[in-house]
Design an enzyme around this catalytic site. Structure first.
Site, PDB file in Angstrom:
ATOM      1  N   CYS A  15      -2.305  -1.064   7.648  1.00 50.93           N
ATOM      2  CA  CYS A  15      -1.459   0.118   7.483  1.00 50.93           C
ATOM      3  C   CYS A  15      -1.609   1.081   8.659  1.00 50.93           C
ATOM      4  O   CYS A  15      -0.667   1.789   9.007  1.00 50.93           O
ATOM      5  CB  CYS A  15      -1.760   0.814   6.167  1.00 50.93           C
ATOM      6  SG  CYS A  15      -1.145  -0.099   4.729  1.00 50.93           S
ATOM      7  N   CYS A  40      -6.142   1.178   5.510  1.00 48.10           N
ATOM      8  CA  CYS A  40      -6.719  -0.072   5.999  1.00 48.10           C
ATOM      9  C   CYS A  40      -6.221  -0.303   7.433  1.00 48.10           C
ATOM     10  O   CYS A  40      -5.349   0.417   7.924  1.00 48.10           O
ATOM     11  CB  CYS A  40      -6.302  -1.238   5.101  1.00 48.10           C
ATOM     12  SG  CYS A  40      -4.552  -1.688   5.210  1.00 48.10           S
ATOM     13  N   GLU A  81       0.906   4.019   1.771  1.00 50.10           N
ATOM     14  CA  GLU A  81       1.419   4.491   3.052  1.00 50.10           C
ATOM     15  C   GLU A  81       2.517   3.582   3.587  1.00 50.10           C
ATOM     16  O   GLU A  81       3.493   4.048   4.171  1.00 50.10           O
ATOM     17  CB  GLU A  81       0.300   4.682   4.074  1.00 50.10           C
ATOM     18  CG  GLU A  81      -0.557   3.460   4.335  1.00 50.10           C
ATOM     19  CD  GLU A  81      -1.744   3.324   3.402  1.00 50.10           C
ATOM     20  OE1 GLU A  81      -1.597   3.421   2.170  1.00 50.10           O
ATOM     21  OE2 GLU A  81      -2.864   3.101   3.925  1.00 50.10           O
ATOM     22  N   HIS A 134       0.839  -1.192   0.000  1.00 44.99           N
ATOM     23  CA  HIS A 134       0.000   0.000   0.000  1.00 44.99           C
ATOM     24  C   HIS A 134       0.878   1.247   0.000  1.00 44.99           C
ATOM     25  O   HIS A 134       2.042   1.208   0.415  1.00 44.99           O
ATOM     26  CB  HIS A 134      -0.915   0.000   1.217  1.00 44.99           C
ATOM     27  CG  HIS A 134      -1.980  -1.061   1.145  1.00 44.99           C
ATOM     28  ND1 HIS A 134      -2.980  -1.161   2.077  1.00 44.99           N
ATOM     29  CD2 HIS A 134      -2.189  -2.064   0.249  1.00 44.99           C
ATOM     30  CE1 HIS A 134      -3.776  -2.168   1.751  1.00 44.99           C
ATOM     31  NE2 HIS A 134      -3.305  -2.738   0.650  1.00 44.99           N
TER      32      HIS A 134
END
Length: 149
Positions: free
Chosen positions: A109, A106, A80, A78
């Protein structure tokens, strides 16, 4: 100028910066080779961009994020997570930083965000599961959603 006027001016300035950084995160998202969803991230500390990221495959893997059925490969990182890992490889750190995301994080993360010491999150689009936002809020991260750019 009254104290309230100064606070309002600071808030307006912060809004302008938040909008500009989110626009940059949107541009960064365009670098993603994912077809289902392109996500961009910027980490800003003391007025400087200290890291960036977008969703994609790890170094050395093919750039295809989805399989033939359109499902995202489990190993896709992802945005981030990529940005936080970039900070970890540098001499910077994300303590007290602001994370700008095109999509809210999510739950997986969110753990990384909190552990990295990020204190503020600004995002544009809500992820389908709000668990990550709820977790960050409980962890003391200030969260701002900007609806339009």
């Amino acid at each position: 100028m009254q104290k309230d006027d100064l606070v309002f001016a600071d808030e307006r300035k912060q809004e302008r910066y938040d909008t500009a950084y989110l626009r940059m995160a949107l541009e960064w998202a365009k670098l993603s080779r994912c077809t289902r969803k392109q996500v961009g991230a910027l980490i800003v500390n003391d007025g400087m961009i200290i890291s960036d990221g977008y969703n994609g495959t790890p170094t050395g893997f093919p750039n295809d994020c989805e399989d033939a059925q359109g499902l995202t490969h489990w190993y896709v990182l992802h945005a981030e997570a990529n940005a936080i890992m970039k900070v970890a490889r540098s001499t910077n750190n994300a303590r007290h930083a602001t994370l700008y995301l095109t999509h809210s994080p999510c739950k997986e993360c969110s753990k990384l965000i909190l552990q990295a010491g990020i204190k503020r999150l600004v995002y544009l689009t809500a992820y389908k599961d709000p668990t990550g936002l709820d977790f960050l809020e409980r962890g003391g991260v200030r969260i701002t959603r900007i609806d339009t750019l």
